[in-house]
Design an enzyme around this catalytic site. Structure first.
Site, PDB file in Angstrom:
ATOM      1  N   PHE A  53       0.845  -1.196   0.000  1.00  0.00           N
ATOM      2  CA  PHE A  53       0.000   0.000   0.000  1.00  0.00           C
ATOM      3  C   PHE A  53       0.877   1.242   0.000  1.00  0.00           C
ATOM      4  CE2 PHE A  53       0.839  -1.190   4.354  1.00  0.00           C
ATOM      5  CZ  PHE A  53       1.113   0.004   4.992  1.00  0.00           C
ATOM      6  N   CYS A  54       0.295   2.357  -0.418  1.00  0.00           N
ATOM      7  CA  CYS A  54       0.976   3.650  -0.415  1.00  0.00           C
ATOM      8  C   CYS A  54      -0.085   4.735  -0.291  1.00  0.00           C
ATOM      9  CB  CYS A  54       1.833   3.831  -1.662  1.00  0.00           C
ATOM     10  SG  CYS A  54       0.908   3.677  -3.208  1.00  0.00           S
ATOM     11  N   THR A  55       0.296   5.988  -0.410  1.00  0.00           N
ATOM     12  CA  THR A  55      -0.619   7.096  -0.129  1.00  0.00           C
ATOM     13  C   THR A  55      -1.855   7.087  -1.016  1.00  0.00           C
ATOM     14  OG1 THR A  55       1.307   8.408   0.507  1.00  0.00           O
ATOM     15  CG2 THR A  55      -0.781   9.583   0.194  1.00  0.00           C
TER      16      THR A  55
END
Length: 298
Positions: free
Chosen positions: A176-178
């Site tokens: 996951f990331c922003t």
């Protein structure tokens, strides 16, 4: 005063004429009094911009006129104050820099997981959960049980994978990331390295915080964003962090009680690098900033 509307969007696509599109995109956004950053590269477009709802709707409609962007979607949030200083439309080698030219999310990408299904996936003991963001972002907030690769930039992520993950031992990897863009490349990279089951959070942390109630959330802390809000929390409300004026590291109220914190000069994250020369320079810059604010207010 009404909040500023902020939209974020990206799309990977073949964009050979991206240089020619820079000025028309800038001109239209500027006419609409939109501020923020739009990145253009041969591999696509990536943007976070702010303005009135009418202006942003017009901007999206303008981009949709390009058949390659007809299906462009975006995420919406708000900011209590102007989140950017100016408008920038920049030409780049990559819209998110991994430094791996063979990685192409248009050809190979991981399996998207909707926010409503994310909790079930990451609570599976067979899943290795990896936060693809930088160390300072992870320090502000992350998902329960996530691995911090301790990277200073996304370019270091392939080295982390080579040294710590194995296609045989880590059969299922979730990342996951922003907003989702880094995971497009991260999942593509892992698949190219022989990993079989690679998943990523659709819409990123921001979409999860927007859709998942606090009572059901596995997110811990706040989420760093690359604008004047600094961080957001559930419901995409502006968080409690601000940036150290000297080094740019996010700081909270507790950091500001530290003996290492001096407004405009230092914080616990940069105090060790503070020299007499740097102190003098930061003090002068801080004074200039306060004088400019006073002039603007008068």
């Amino acid at each position: 005063m009404k909040d500023f509307v902020v939209i974020t969007f990206y799309k990977f696509f073949d964009f050979p004429d991206y240089k020619e599109r820079q000025q028309p995109i800038f001109n239209f956004a500027d006419e609409q009094k939109i501020i923020g950053t739009i990145l253009l590269a041969h591999e696509g477009i990536n943007a976070t911009i702010a303005g009135t709802q009418t202006a942003l709707d017009a901007m999206v409609n303008f981009l949709h006129q390009d058949p390659r962007l007809a299906d462009l979607t975006y995420k919406v949030s708000t900011a209590p104050k102007q989140p950017f200083k100016r408008l920038k439309v920049k030409l780049k080698q990559e819209i998110v820099t991994l430094g791996q030219p063979n990685v192409d999310p248009n050809n190979t990408v991981g399996t998207y997981i909707d926010p409503k299904d994310w909790n079930d996936l990451i609570q599976n003991p067979d899943v290795t959960l990896v936060d693809t963001r930088n160390d300072y972002e992870v320090g502000i907030g992350t998902f329960k049980g996530a691995i911090n690769p301790n990277t200073k930039s996304f370019r270091e992520f392939p080295d982390y994978v080579a040294e710590n993950l194995d296609p045989q031992k880590n059969a299922k990897v979730a990342m996951f990331c922003t907003g989702g863009i880094r995971c497009e490349k991260a999942t593509s990279y892992l698949l190219n390295q022989g990993f079989q089951e690679v998943y990523h959070l659709k819409g990123g942390i921001l979409k999860y915080l927007e859709e998942i109630p606090v009572a059901e959330s596995l997110w811990e802390g706040e989420c760093f964003v690359f604008d004047e809000r600094v961080t957001v929390k559930h419901g995409l409300e502006t968080g409690h962090y601000e940036l150290c004026y000297a080094c740019g590291h996010p700081i909270d109220a507790e950091d500001k009680t530290s003996a290492a914190y001096e407004i405009g000069v230092s914080c616990p994250y940069c105090i060790e690098a503070l020299t007499p020369e740097r102190r003098s320079r930061f003090e002068a810059k801080w004074q200039q900033r306060q004088q400019m604010k006073a002039c603007q207010a008068s």
